[in-house]
Write an enzyme that holds these catalytic residues in place. Structure first.
Site, mmCIF file in Angstrom:
data_model
loop_
_atom_site.group_PDB
_atom_site.id
_atom_site.type_symbol
_atom_site.label_atom_id
_atom_site.label_comp_id
_atom_site.label_asym_id
_atom_site.label_seq_id
_atom_site.Cartn_x
_atom_site.Cartn_y
_atom_site.Cartn_z
ATOM 1 C CB THR A 98 5.770 1.363 -1.904
ATOM 2 O OG1 THR A 98 6.242 0.363 -2.802
ATOM 3 C CG2 THR A 98 6.847 2.416 -1.706
ATOM 4 C CG ASN A 99 3.989 4.987 -0.391
ATOM 5 O OD1 ASN A 99 4.793 5.451 0.388
ATOM 6 N ND2 ASN A 99 4.210 4.938 -1.704
ATOM 7 N N GLY A 159 -0.338 -0.869 1.142
ATOM 8 C CA GLY A 159 0.280 -1.353 -0.080
ATOM 9 C C GLY A 159 1.691 -1.830 0.171
ATOM 10 C CB THR A 172 20.577 11.438 -20.397
ATOM 11 O OG1 THR A 172 21.600 11.351 -21.375
ATOM 12 C CG2 THR A 172 20.289 10.059 -19.817
ATOM 13 C CG ASP A 186 -4.719 -4.306 -4.025
ATOM 14 O OD1 ASP A 186 -4.920 -5.529 -4.167
ATOM 15 O OD2 ASP A 186 -3.769 -3.704 -4.567
ATOM 16 C CB VAL A 240 -3.925 5.856 1.922
ATOM 17 C CG1 VAL A 240 -4.772 4.737 1.344
ATOM 18 C CG2 VAL A 240 -4.773 7.101 2.142
#
Length: 261
Positions: free
Chosen positions: A10-11, A8, A185, A109, A13
């Site tokens: 970002t990551n 992906g 917040t 994907d 597997v």
């Protein structure tokens, strides 16, 4: 036994499967600067950690939304296993009838998770993939890929909000607060992120069912689903390894047809 890799933005597997049995999964960060040798060494360490000799693998299959890494990953796996893996893309038999305006634009994907969901759940189906972006893929009653949505991902949205609003803190963790109504917040931001995304998924399911005129099977995958699905009111099936199982199905479909690996 095969290796399946989903890269992906970002990551990534990595999974090793024998038939439907998942032998192991491992998660790494996507690194566009790594070379073939560096990825091969990384994968070698993962296999050794899980007591698997990569030379014993039958083959492999790779899906990547990062185009520049496709040949790098392919060559790294081939270097490690001695077998050329299948790349999800043009020429791969999927069995999907893709009805979007330009089928070539559909990410690999999304194709893979659609194949996996169609093999397991009654149609029509909506598949949520929660990662850098949250995507919704809609499969019709006849099994056709009808289209979907691309939504800013949970983490991306929170980080963008913090970056653009000077009084909001940066890099907050994303566990849900004890109650929906925040009293400070950070809890307000967490509540907005978690309950807001849960309500969004519930609302999308409702509107899809109205548009399609019948109930849908809702399935969710991606590395952020565990944060959101428990707070949804609609029934959503959690499938963290859906993409890996889809890659296995595509490998089997194409290897039976004589695809070279």
């Amino acid at each position: 036994m095969i290796v399946a890799i989903d890269m992906g933005n970002t990551n990534a597997v990595i999974g090793c499967m024998e038939g439907e049995k998942m032998i192991f999964t491992s998660h790494i960060s996507t690194d566009r600067s790594k070379t073939v040798d560096e990825y091969a060494l990384l994968f070698k360490g993962i296999f050794e950690m899980n007591h698997i000799d990569p030379k014993t693998l039958e083959g492999g299959i790779i899906s990547s939304v990062v185009p520049m890494l496709r040949p790098v990953l392919r060559d790294a796996v081939e270097l490690l296993t001695g077998k050329r893996p299948l790349l999800v893309g043009a020429g791969v038999k999927t069995g999907l009838n893709i009805k979007i305006d330009n089928p070539a634009q559909l990410g690999g994907d999304l194709v893979v998770v659609a194949v996996a969901a169609c093999a397991k759940y009654p149609k029509p189906i909506v598949i949520f993939d929660m990662g850098t972006a949250t995507t919704a893929s809609v499969i019709g009653k006849d099994g056709s890929y009808l289209g979907g949505m691309i939504i800013p991902g949970l983490r991306v949205a929170v980080d963008a909000l913090s970056a653009r609003a000077s009084q909001l803190p940066l890099n907050i963790s994303l566990e849900a607060p004890e109650k929906m109504i925040g009293t400070n917040t950070i809890d307000c931001m967490r509540s907005g992120a978690i309950y807001g995304n849960a309500a969004m998924l519930d609302g999308i399911i409702e509107r899809l069912e109205e548009e399609l005129g019948e109930p849908v099977s809702a399935v969710a995958t991606g590395n952020l689903i565990s944060m959101v699905i428990p707070y949804c009111e609609k029934k959503i099936y959690s499938e963290p390894d859906l993409l890996l199982h889809g890659l296995r199905l595509l490998y089997e479909k194409n290897s039976r047809k004589g695809a070279a690996l």
